[in-house]
Design an enzyme around this catalytic site. Sequence first.
Site, PDB file in Angstrom:
ATOM      1  CB  THR A 100      -0.916   0.030   1.235  1.00  0.00           C
ATOM      2  OG1 THR A 100      -0.118  -0.020   2.424  1.00  0.00           O
ATOM      3  CG2 THR A 100      -1.872  -1.150   1.229  1.00  0.00           C
ATOM      4  CB  CYS A 101       0.855   4.232   0.630  1.00  0.00           C
ATOM      5  SG  CYS A 101       1.187   6.011   0.664  1.00  0.00           S
ATOM      6  CB  THR A 102       5.595   5.136   0.297  1.00  0.00           C
ATOM      7  OG1 THR A 102       5.315   5.017   1.700  1.00  0.00           O
ATOM      8  CG2 THR A 102       5.098   6.477  -0.212  1.00  0.00           C
ATOM      9  N   GLY A 103       4.770   1.679   0.346  1.00  0.00           N
ATOM     10  CA  GLY A 103       5.323   0.344   0.532  1.00  0.00           C
ATOM     11  C   GLY A 103       5.937  -0.187  -0.749  1.00  0.00           C
ATOM     12  CB  THR A 120       3.763   4.547  -5.205  1.00  0.00           C
ATOM     13  OG1 THR A 120       4.002   4.785  -3.805  1.00  0.00           O
ATOM     14  CG2 THR A 120       4.390   5.681  -6.016  1.00  0.00           C
TER      15      THR A 120
END
Length: 317
Positions: A100-103, A120
């Site tokens: 998720t997101c900046t993962g 992202t």
Amino acid sequence: MPSIGVVLFPGFQAMNLAPLTAFEIANLVVGHDFYAVTFLSEAGGPIRTSIGMVVDTEPFAGRCFDTVLVVGSIKVGPSAPGLIARLRETAATARRVAATCTGAFLLAEAGLLDGRRAATHWAHARDLQRLHPSIQVDDDRIFVSDGNVWTSAGMTAGIDLTLALVEDDLGPEMVKGIAKNLVVYHRRTGGQSQFSALLELQPRSDRVQTVLAYARGNLKNALSVEELAEAARLSPRQFSRVFREETGQSPAKAVENLRLDAARTMLEDGRHSLDTVARETGFADRERMRRAFLRAFGQPPQVIKRNARHHGASQGA
């Protein structure tokens, strides 16, 4: 029972835990513990979020998971080498890997996105592409599925990602009930845009917010200044002044952006003809809609509809 290993690290953003509710509600809808969620970190123990909340975790310890899900953080920087090594090892035995997101940056550091498409948060997309040029970063997608690797945009897009993972396991009918339980209108498809005209306007007062909600729900109408002013219970002159002060746009420009937003969503959905989209979003005819799309996006509606169709086909490949 599909096991979900959620990879945490010091300073991760707590909002990334919200999408896990999709697995929790899936268990309730199914009627038993279909999913088992385990929080992981490099060494195990308590992990503090960026806002100070603490989550207990277990070490990787050579364990295998059906799905490995990596969370993101607000501040993006190099990850601990040990964490990346554990992530790489665990991902090698998983059926699916997601972020998720900046993962997505952690997946990239582990080499798990090499040669793949990925999403992202839009604010970090350019950095992800610069740091990892072998990745095809799509900076305007809700989520991307490339093979067994799934990535999402920021914040609430993680919910769309986990709902898509549940749909992959349990089917579309089951996920409709889960989405309803979560009080989300519907599961957005991965190909939809991260951006929203309503988010960009950000009015301060309830009065202008009410008018925008009225306009969004009545796009078939002409939505003249007089009609909008009546909804705001102001004179047309007062309404125009207040609206521009709060949003930075004229009412006419804001309405066009709302029409564009709705039309683009319908086109990306892929189920509607251009004539239907133009009619339902208040453009009246295809030519008027085409001119508005060229001004806003530099592309005609046909191209956006075709790109969304190709994107959907590649997601299912």
